[in-house]
Scaffold this motif. Structure first.
Motif, PDB file in Angstrom:
ATOM      1  N   MET A 255       0.802  -1.241   0.000  1.00 11.19           N
ATOM      2  CA  MET A 255       0.000   0.000   0.000  1.00 11.19           C
ATOM      3  C   MET A 255       0.827   1.280   0.000  1.00 11.19           C
ATOM      4  O   MET A 255       0.305   2.357  -0.213  1.00 11.19           O
ATOM      5  CB  MET A 255      -0.935  -0.007   1.219  1.00 11.19           C
ATOM      6  CG  MET A 255      -2.010  -1.063   1.145  1.00 11.19           C
ATOM      7  SD  MET A 255      -3.117  -1.027   2.574  1.00 11.19           S
ATOM      8  CE  MET A 255      -2.187  -1.949   3.779  1.00 11.19           C
ATOM      9  N   LYS A 256       2.112   1.143   0.271  1.00  8.56           N
ATOM     10  CA  LYS A 256       2.969   2.318   0.396  1.00  8.56           C
ATOM     11  C   LYS A 256       3.270   2.894  -0.986  1.00  8.56           C
ATOM     12  O   LYS A 256       3.410   2.163  -1.953  1.00  8.56           O
ATOM     13  CB  LYS A 256       4.251   1.850   1.099  1.00  8.56           C
ATOM     14  CG  LYS A 256       5.284   2.887   1.369  1.00  8.56           C
ATOM     15  CD  LYS A 256       6.490   2.178   1.975  1.00  8.56           C
ATOM     16  CE  LYS A 256       7.799   2.674   1.509  1.00  8.56           C
ATOM     17  NZ  LYS A 256       8.295   2.452   0.235  1.00  8.56           N
ATOM     18  N   GLY A 257       3.401   4.211  -1.062  1.00  9.61           N
ATOM     19  CA  GLY A 257       3.811   4.824  -2.330  1.00  9.61           C
ATOM     20  C   GLY A 257       2.670   4.926  -3.318  1.00  9.61           C
ATOM     21  O   GLY A 257       1.508   4.760  -2.960  1.00  9.61           O
ATOM     22  N   ALA A 258       3.017   5.182  -4.569  1.00  2.41           N
ATOM     23  CA  ALA A 258       1.992   5.405  -5.590  1.00  2.41           C
ATOM     24  C   ALA A 258       1.384   4.078  -6.016  1.00  2.41           C
ATOM     25  O   ALA A 258       2.086   3.120  -6.298  1.00  2.41           O
ATOM     26  CB  ALA A 258       2.612   6.108  -6.787  1.00  2.41           C
ATOM     27  N   GLY A 259       0.062   4.033  -6.059  1.00  2.00           N
ATOM     28  CA  GLY A 259      -0.608   2.812  -6.520  1.00  2.00           C
ATOM     29  C   GLY A 259      -0.555   1.716  -5.478  1.00  2.00           C
ATOM     30  O   GLY A 259       0.365   1.661  -4.662  1.00  2.00           O
ATOM     31  N   THR A 260      -1.554   0.851  -5.492  1.00  2.00           N
ATOM     32  CA  THR A 260      -1.643  -0.232  -4.514  1.00  2.00           C
ATOM     33  C   THR A 260      -1.450  -1.550  -5.235  1.00  2.00           C
ATOM     34  O   THR A 260      -1.982  -1.752  -6.319  1.00  2.00           O
ATOM     35  CB  THR A 260      -3.037  -0.204  -3.851  1.00  2.00           C
ATOM     36  OG1 THR A 260      -3.239   1.086  -3.289  1.00  2.00           O
ATOM     37  CG2 THR A 260      -3.159  -1.252  -2.761  1.00  2.00           C
TER      38      THR A 260
END
Length: 316
Positions: A255-260
């Motif tokens: 879930m971290k950063g851009a996009g999952t």
């Protein structure tokens, strides 16, 4: 052992009542997604299998097919995952990881590094049953080098039991000699020791290794190996230390950063909801200064989010 899942068997369970409720939720115009997710996340997998059988008897329809025709996208994947028996779900995930263009190494690593030897044996038997294929044969046909060698050892599911007091020091020394102490790396040593010893034994070896070398074993693996081999060795080490902490980390990175990375998110929430989700939540909170609940909430939407939060089972 106390139960550490967030999803428990439902006390006043009646498969026919549940089958009727689900049929009603899918009848006519529009689908009552709320009823579907609330009901299915409040039943154990064993109970869901009984609902599936009752549905077939009552309505002559396959419940999963009916759900698929009514739902869509990530929410559908999540619900279908919950409706699949755990070992069959693992077998299916591995099949998809190997079949088609390219190999999804992340799935192979996650499942084979985290399951118990007994579970691995069941997965192999179920895979054979479902696809009439040999899992080891399919895995080796699709991977190579030291990475393949480590996967094969994990598929043997023959880890020693307990702690071999006499070999803790020699294992630590062998790992040190195979990596930090020499020019180049003897990958075979890492594979043999990490692939064949019990988690309890490895924990003691890691402590002895730290004393001997001044490094955590993870640091040495990162320095001495790369690519898929590095990833699988690190996963095995992390699972030997703590399976819930390993999954907490996997969830965080999904879930971290851009996009999952929804496939990983769905896979872990489905497979751990009846196993150790409470421990995963605890580790998540400890490691990342936020709760799993909060991160899911901020990273997903709609019925998909609601259903994930039900599986997560509360805020820490």
């Amino acid at each position: 052992m106390a139960f550490r899942g967030t999803v428990k068997p439902y006390g006043a369970f009646n498969a026919n009542d549940d089958a009727n409720a689900l049929q009603k939720a899918m009848k006519g115009l529009g689908t009552d997604e709320d009823t579907i997710m609330k009901l299915l996340t409040a039943r154990s997998n064993v109970q869901r299998q009984q609902i599936k059988a009752a549905y077939k008897t009552l309505f002559g329809k396959d419940l999963v097919d009916h759900l698929k025709s009514e739902l869509g996208g990530k929410f559908e994947s999540l619900i279908v995952g919950l409706m699949t028996a755990p070992i069959a779900y693992d077998a299916e995930l591995l099949r998809h990881a190997i079949k088609g263009a390219g190999t999804d190494e992340k799935v192979l690593i996650e499942i084979l590094a985290s399951r118990t030897p007994d579970q691995v044996k069941e997965i192999i038997a179920t895979y054979k049953n479902m696809y009439d294929h040999d899992l080891e044969h399919d895995v080796t046909g699709d991977t190579g080098g030291h990475f393949r060698r480590m996967l094969v050892i994990l598929l043997q599911a023959s880890r020693q039991q307990g702690v071999q007091e006499g070999t803790i020091e020699s294992d630590a020394k062998a790992l040190f000699a195979a990596g930090e102490q020499k020019f180049g790396t003897d990958e075979e040593q890492f594979i043999t020791i990490l692939g064949n010893r019990s988690a309890a034994h490895l924990q003691r070896v890691f402590a002895a290794y730290m004393k001997l070398s001044g490094f955590e074993i993870e640091e040495s693996i990162q320095r001495e190996t790369s690519g898929s081999l590095e990833k699988i060795l690190l996963a095995v080490v992390k699972c030997a230390r703590s399976v819930p902490a390993y999954f907490a980390e996997c969830l965080y990175h999904s879930m971290k950063g851009a996009g999952t990375d929804d496939e990983t998110l769905i896979r872990i929430m489905v497979t751990r909801s009846e196993v150790d989700m409470l421990d995963i939540r605890k580790e998540f909170r400890r490691m990342f200064a936020t709760s799993l609940h909060a991160m899911i909430k901020g990273d997903t939407a709609g019925d998909y989010r609601k259903c994930l939060l039900l599986l997560c089972g509360g805020e820490d």
